[in-house]
Design an enzyme around this catalytic site. Structure first.
Site, PDB file in Angstrom:
ATOM      1  CB  SER A  24      61.294  49.434 -20.612  1.00  0.00           C
ATOM      2  OG  SER A  24      62.364  49.274 -19.714  1.00  0.00           O
TER       3      SER A  24
ATOM      4  CG  HIS B  28      65.161  51.401 -23.572  1.00  0.00           C
ATOM      5  ND1 HIS B  28      64.528  50.450 -24.340  1.00  0.00           N
ATOM      6  CD2 HIS B  28      65.278  50.859 -22.321  1.00  0.00           C
ATOM      7  CE1 HIS B  28      64.270  49.395 -23.594  1.00  0.00           C
ATOM      8  NE2 HIS B  28      64.721  49.615 -22.376  1.00  0.00           N
TER       9      HIS B  28
ATOM     10  CD  GLU C  78      64.364  50.464 -28.197  1.00  0.00           C
ATOM     11  OE1 GLU C  78      63.744  49.818 -29.051  1.00  0.00           O
ATOM     12  OE2 GLU C  78      63.942  50.637 -27.031  1.00  0.00           O
TER      13      GLU C  78
ATOM     14  CG  ASN D  20      60.669  46.346 -23.987  1.00  0.00           C
ATOM     15  OD1 ASN D  20      60.775  45.199 -23.556  1.00  0.00           O
ATOM     16  ND2 ASN D  20      61.409  47.331 -23.533  1.00  0.00           N
TER      17      ASN D  20
END
Length: 304
Positions: A124, A145, A157, A195
């Site tokens: 992450s 991801h 991602e 994130n």
């Protein structure tokens, strides 16, 4: 030279937790053979129970036929040992968000898999550059991801480290697009895109709780009803898992040289210390114990 095999790739997934199971479902639904490996033998059975439950729900809603469900499940198999993943063209790791553990896994895979095998990480927030640095050929490592729940969330991602082969990044983006995902390409920076952007969403809610401004339900309701979010920050953290969310926050915080904007929360740390990890443990900010028992009963089936 990487070639697109039009659905014939064998893809191994290391880790049979929530994310690993979800990724394996995506892979198998996309027509690929999916091999799942987990050190805990019972984890595979839990993963298959979760996948079966998800596919059955799609059948009930008319989004999937019985034949397609059965075909998808038939493409998923268990690797008894790590060596069993050597036949895969792509290995996706979905283990704990721990740099040392992931590097140790990649070093083990390097000894098992052919040089052309692609290593993808579902991290992450950890540096893909640093993860790959322990390998002889770091160009073969790329971030892939997924977001939780992987079968439902469209965004993926594709993260390139300093040494990642651009060809491999393009190839995995093409592959994931074929699974119906919306791929965004990014470089390996703290938190990547999502994130990095999401940290204030969680952090401000946790600060308001710390200052006892309002309770969790009120905060979530405000963000849903006034902010237009499908889920409030606290219920979303419960869904993700506080152990995972907290680890990502720490990773971004340290990678940004302890920038106060990304400071971890003592409230979230206390939840983790108590074992209140969210939905998966039956309790987080909210109590899910009844729902967890009902889901377990559904997967096990009626007892005779």
């Amino acid at each position: 030279m990487i070639k697109v095999h039009q659905g014939k790739e064998i893809i191994a997934v290391i880790g049979a937790g929530t994310m690993g199971a979800g990724i394996a479902q995506v892979v198998a639904s996309g027509g690929h053979a999916a091999i799942i490996y987990d050190e805990q033998a019972e984890a595979f059975e839990r993963a298959m129970g979760s996948i079966s439950s998800n596919l059955n729900k799609r059948v009930e809603r008319g989004r999937l036929t019985d034949a397609d469900r059965d075909s998808t499940l038939s493409r998923i198999s268990r690797a008894v040992s790590l060596a069993d993943v050597a036949a895969a063209q792509i290995v996706v790791e979905a283990i704990a968000e721990d740099l040392d553990a992931k590097q140790e896994l990649f070093c083990a895979l390097q000894k098992i898999c052919p040089p052309e095998t692609i290593f993808a990480t579902n991290t992450s927030s950890l540096s893909v550059t640093e993860l790959a640095s322990v390998l002889i050929d770091p160009a073969r490592v790329v971030g892939l991801h997924f977001f939780n729940p992987a079968p439902a969330m469209k965004l993926v991602e594709v993260v390139s480290g300093r040494a990642t082969s651009p060809e491999i990044a393009r190839y995995l983006g093409h592959l994931a697009s074929g699974w119906g995902k919306h791929c965004v390409h990014t470089k390996s920076t703290p938190g990547f895109i999502v994130n990095r952007v999401a940290r204030p969403f969680y952090a401000e809610a946790l600060r308001l709780l710390q200052e006892q401004v309002v309770g969790p339900a009120t905060l979530d309701a405000i963000m849903r009803e006034c902010g237009g979010f499908k889920m409030g920050p606290l219920e979303l953290m419960d869904l993700i898992g506080h152990d995972i969310n907290y680890a990502v926050t720490n990773s971004v915080y340290n990678a940004c040289y302890q920038d106060s904007r990304f400071k971890p929360s003592l409230i979230q740390k206390e939840l983790i210390d108590a074992g209140y990890l969210g939905r998966k443990s039956g309790r987080g900010f909210y109590d899910y114990s009844a729902a967890v028992k009902a889901e377990a009963a559904q997967q096990i089936g009626p007892q005779k």
